[in-house]
Design a protein around this motif. Structure first.
Motif, PDB file in Angstrom:
ATOM      1  N   LEU A 148       5.167  34.383  13.312  1.00 24.68           N
ATOM      2  CA  LEU A 148       5.091  35.832  13.173  1.00 24.68           C
ATOM      3  C   LEU A 148       4.100  36.426  14.171  1.00 24.68           C
ATOM      4  N   ILE A 149       2.937  35.807  14.263  1.00 22.91           N
ATOM      5  CA  ILE A 149       1.909  36.292  15.180  1.00 22.91           C
ATOM      6  C   ILE A 149       2.444  36.293  16.611  1.00 22.91           C
ATOM      7  N   LEU A 150       3.094  35.214  17.004  1.00 24.88           N
ATOM      8  CA  LEU A 150       3.680  35.130  18.344  1.00 24.88           C
ATOM      9  C   LEU A 150       4.790  36.160  18.526  1.00 24.88           C
ATOM     10  N   TYR A 151       5.661  36.311  17.541  1.00 27.51           N
ATOM     11  CA  TYR A 151       6.759  37.272  17.603  1.00 27.51           C
ATOM     12  C   TYR A 151       6.240  38.696  17.834  1.00 27.51           C
ATOM     13  N   LEU A 152       5.105  39.006  17.223  1.00 23.27           N
ATOM     14  CA  LEU A 152       4.525  40.337  17.349  1.00 23.27           C
ATOM     15  C   LEU A 152       3.735  40.517  18.640  1.00 23.27           C
ATOM     16  N   GLY A 153       3.687  39.472  19.475  1.00 26.91           N
ATOM     17  CA  GLY A 153       3.008  39.568  20.764  1.00 26.91           C
ATOM     18  C   GLY A 153       1.504  39.440  20.679  1.00 26.91           C
ATOM     19  N   GLU A 154       1.022  38.842  19.613  1.00 26.13           N
ATOM     20  CA  GLU A 154      -0.416  38.657  19.447  1.00 26.13           C
ATOM     21  C   GLU A 154      -0.740  37.171  19.585  1.00 26.13           C
ATOM     22  N   LYS A 155      -2.006  36.831  19.590  1.00 21.43           N
ATOM     23  CA  LYS A 155      -2.435  35.450  19.824  1.00 21.43           C
ATOM     24  C   LYS A 155      -2.841  34.785  18.508  1.00 21.43           C
ATOM     25  N   ILE A 156      -2.294  33.605  18.289  1.00 17.39           N
ATOM     26  CA  ILE A 156      -2.604  32.846  17.069  1.00 17.39           C
ATOM     27  C   ILE A 156      -4.104  32.619  16.948  1.00 17.39           C
ATOM     28  N   GLU A 157      -4.737  32.265  18.056  1.00 15.35           N
ATOM     29  CA  GLU A 157      -6.168  31.939  17.998  1.00 15.35           C
ATOM     30  C   GLU A 157      -7.053  33.140  17.672  1.00 15.35           C
ATOM     31  N   ASP A 158      -6.503  34.360  17.693  1.00 11.63           N
ATOM     32  CA  ASP A 158      -7.272  35.516  17.251  1.00 11.63           C
ATOM     33  C   ASP A 158      -7.387  35.566  15.729  1.00 11.63           C
ATOM     34  N   LEU A 159      -6.516  34.851  15.018  1.00  8.64           N
ATOM     35  CA  LEU A 159      -6.593  34.782  13.561  1.00  8.64           C
ATOM     36  C   LEU A 159      -6.941  33.384  13.074  1.00  8.64           C
ATOM     37  N   ILE A 160      -6.293  32.364  13.630  1.00  6.17           N
ATOM     38  CA  ILE A 160      -6.459  30.998  13.135  1.00  6.17           C
ATOM     39  C   ILE A 160      -7.127  30.142  14.214  1.00  6.17           C
ATOM     40  N   LYS A 161      -8.283  29.616  13.894  1.00  8.72           N
ATOM     41  CA  LYS A 161      -9.005  28.720  14.807  1.00  8.72           C
ATOM     42  C   LYS A 161      -8.861  27.302  14.284  1.00  8.72           C
ATOM     43  N   ASP A 162      -8.342  26.432  15.145  1.00 14.71           N
ATOM     44  CA  ASP A 162      -8.170  25.030  14.774  1.00 14.71           C
ATOM     45  C   ASP A 162      -9.317  24.198  15.339  1.00 14.71           C
ATOM     46  N   TYR A 163      -9.985  23.473  14.469  1.00 11.54           N
ATOM     47  CA  TYR A 163     -11.025  22.532  14.868  1.00 11.54           C
ATOM     48  C   TYR A 163     -10.540  21.151  14.451  1.00 11.54           C
ATOM     49  N   LEU A 212     -16.985  33.889  15.318  1.00 13.00           N
ATOM     50  CA  LEU A 212     -15.799  34.468  14.696  1.00 13.00           C
ATOM     51  C   LEU A 212     -16.128  35.775  13.985  1.00 13.00           C
ATOM     52  N   VAL A 213     -15.285  36.779  14.181  1.00 15.46           N
ATOM     53  CA  VAL A 213     -15.494  38.069  13.551  1.00 15.46           C
ATOM     54  C   VAL A 213     -14.742  38.154  12.223  1.00 15.46           C
ATOM     55  N   LEU A 214     -13.453  37.867  12.261  1.00 12.44           N
ATOM     56  CA  LEU A 214     -12.618  37.887  11.060  1.00 12.44           C
ATOM     57  C   LEU A 214     -11.524  36.866  11.296  1.00 12.44           C
ATOM     58  N   SER A 215     -11.740  35.630  10.826  1.00  8.38           N
ATOM     59  CA  SER A 215     -10.830  34.543  11.164  1.00  8.38           C
ATOM     60  C   SER A 215     -10.657  33.546  10.036  1.00  8.38           C
ATOM     61  N   ILE A 216      -9.560  32.815  10.161  1.00  9.12           N
ATOM     62  CA  ILE A 216      -9.298  31.656   9.324  1.00  9.12           C
ATOM     63  C   ILE A 216      -9.551  30.450  10.204  1.00  9.12           C
ATOM     64  N   PHE A 217     -10.243  29.446   9.679  1.00  9.41           N
ATOM     65  CA  PHE A 217     -10.483  28.251  10.480  1.00  9.41           C
ATOM     66  C   PHE A 217      -9.971  27.024   9.733  1.00  9.41           C
ATOM     67  N   VAL A 218      -9.475  26.082  10.526  1.00 10.69           N
ATOM     68  CA  VAL A 218      -8.899  24.853   9.985  1.00 10.69           C
ATOM     69  C   VAL A 218      -9.668  23.684  10.569  1.00 10.69           C
ATOM     70  N   VAL A 219     -10.219  22.853   9.694  1.00 17.25           N
ATOM     71  CA  VAL A 219     -10.979  21.687  10.107  1.00 17.25           C
ATOM     72  C   VAL A 219     -10.294  20.462   9.525  1.00 17.25           C
ATOM     73  N   GLY A 220     -10.058  19.473  10.338  1.00 17.68           N
ATOM     74  CA  GLY A 220      -9.442  18.269   9.822  1.00 17.68           C
ATOM     75  C   GLY A 220      -8.982  17.355  10.922  1.00 17.68           C
ATOM     76  N   LYS A 221      -8.510  16.208  10.506  1.00 17.94           N
ATOM     77  CA  LYS A 221      -8.011  15.239  11.471  1.00 17.94           C
ATOM     78  C   LYS A 221      -6.652  15.676  11.965  1.00 17.94           C
ATOM     79  N   ALA A 222      -6.455  15.597  13.250  1.00 15.62           N
ATOM     80  CA  ALA A 222      -5.179  15.974  13.846  1.00 15.62           C
ATOM     81  C   ALA A 222      -4.061  15.139  13.240  1.00 15.62           C
TER      82      ALA A 222
END
Length: 142
Positions: free
Chosen positions: A19-34, A52-62
């Motif tokens: 959805l984020i990509l479809y709307l022309g926005e960047k995933i990393e502006d909302l979801i940060k993968d660590y 981060l100002v307003l974000s969701i972050f994901v931490v874990g093993k790839a």
């Protein structure tokens, strides 16, 4: 990125990212993968969260869905951690935005408009739906 498994949580996350990509926005502006490969450096992740100002972050093993932890950071501060998945974190984030009376990030205005007006079905009487979001809603209901 996302795992190869077919769980509902993985599919919901894929839809949100798409959805984020479809709307022309960047995933990393909302979801940060660590993604962690081997040793987990909690201090390095905590340091990264300060930007981060307003974000969701994901931490874990790839590549391991069950071992991922999801959290929310607002104004550089971790406000929630241990959320089971990204989709639920999006719902919590919307609740936090309303509860704390925060503005949507300008870089993600269409994404948050979809969350508000299509997913949550909450209309803002003062603002009309943007044409991009309206077109998406018409496509979804066709």
């Amino acid at each position: 990125m996302l795992d190869e498994d077919n769980s509902i949580e993985s599919r919901r996350e894929a839809v949100i990212r798409g959805l984020i990509l479809y709307l022309g926005e960047k995933i990393e502006d909302l979801i940060k993968d660590y993604q962690i490969h081997g040793y987990y450096d909690a201090a390095a992740v905590q340091d990264a969260l300060t930007t981060l100002v307003l974000s969701i972050f994901v931490v874990g093993k790839a590549g391991s869905e069950g071992q991922r932890q999801v959290g929310i950071a607002i104004e550089g501060t971790e406000v929630l951690f241990g959320v089971p998945n990204v989709a639920l974190a999006c719902a919590y984030l919307m609740g936090l935005i309303y509860a704390l009376d925060l503005s949507y990030p300008k870089k993600l205005k269409y994404t948050f408009e979809v969350f508000q007006k299509i997913f949550l079905e909450q209309e803002d009487g003062n603002k009309r739906m943007s044409s991009k979001v309206h077109d998406l809603m018409v496509s979804l209901h066709a």
